[in-house]
Design an enzyme around this catalytic site. Structure first.
Site, PDB file in Angstrom:
ATOM      1  N   ARG A  71       0.694  -1.231   0.037  1.00  0.00           N
ATOM      2  CA  ARG A  71       0.005  -0.003   0.043  1.00  0.00           C
ATOM      3  C   ARG A  71       0.883   1.402  -0.107  1.00  0.00           C
ATOM      4  O   ARG A  71       0.708   2.163  -0.589  1.00  0.00           O
ATOM      5  CB  ARG A  71      -1.041  -0.051   0.937  1.00  0.00           C
ATOM      6  CG  ARG A  71      -1.659   1.149   1.340  1.00  0.00           C
ATOM      7  CD  ARG A  71      -2.578   1.293   2.547  1.00  0.00           C
ATOM      8  NE  ARG A  71      -3.192   2.528   2.354  1.00  0.00           N
ATOM      9  CZ  ARG A  71      -2.705   3.827   2.805  1.00  0.00           C
ATOM     10  NH1 ARG A  71      -1.344   3.947   3.099  1.00  0.00           N
ATOM     11  NH2 ARG A  71      -3.640   4.983   2.969  1.00  0.00           N
ATOM     12  N   CYS A  72       2.017   1.396   0.782  1.00  0.00           N
ATOM     13  CA  CYS A  72       2.541   2.631   0.854  1.00  0.00           C
ATOM     14  C   CYS A  72       3.354   2.622  -0.745  1.00  0.00           C
ATOM     15  O   CYS A  72       3.700   3.710  -1.045  1.00  0.00           O
ATOM     16  CB  CYS A  72       3.999   2.284   2.041  1.00  0.00           C
ATOM     17  SG  CYS A  72       3.221   2.224   3.673  1.00  0.00           S
TER      18      CYS A  72
END
Length: 95
Positions: A89-90
């Site tokens: 996600r990052c």
């Protein structure tokens, strides 16, 4: 804060109109295995599209549980990314 006297599945179904498929971290293994995979970001897969996710390759039991549920799982070795507490996600944030 709003509190609901219902299960997570029932709440999600009331929001999206479809009964969700709940896939537990580490599948149906022991609390110890759940804790280990949670520590290694097993809850942090990135959904690319329905039925396709990407995440760390080290969460073997969670990956197998996802695949058993019919989800295609793309994995990567993110050991350097995880040093900074990052995840799939990052990596998507710049997009």
């Amino acid at each position: 804060m709003i509190e609901h006297d219902t299960t997570l599945e029932d709440l999600l179904e009331s929001i999206i109109g479809v009964r969700p498929v709940m896939i537990p971290v580490a599948g149906n293994y022991s609390q110890e295995q759940i804790d280990i995979e949670t520590h290694f970001d097993a809850t942090n897969f990135l959904v690319i599209k329905p039925g396709l996710v990407i995440g760390y390759d080290r969460n073997y039991r969670t990956i197998q549980a996802l695949r058993n549920a019919g989800v295609e799982v793309l994995t990567f070795n993110g050991n350097q990314l995880s040093l900074g507490m990052g995840s799939a996600r990052c990596m998507s944030m710049p997009l």
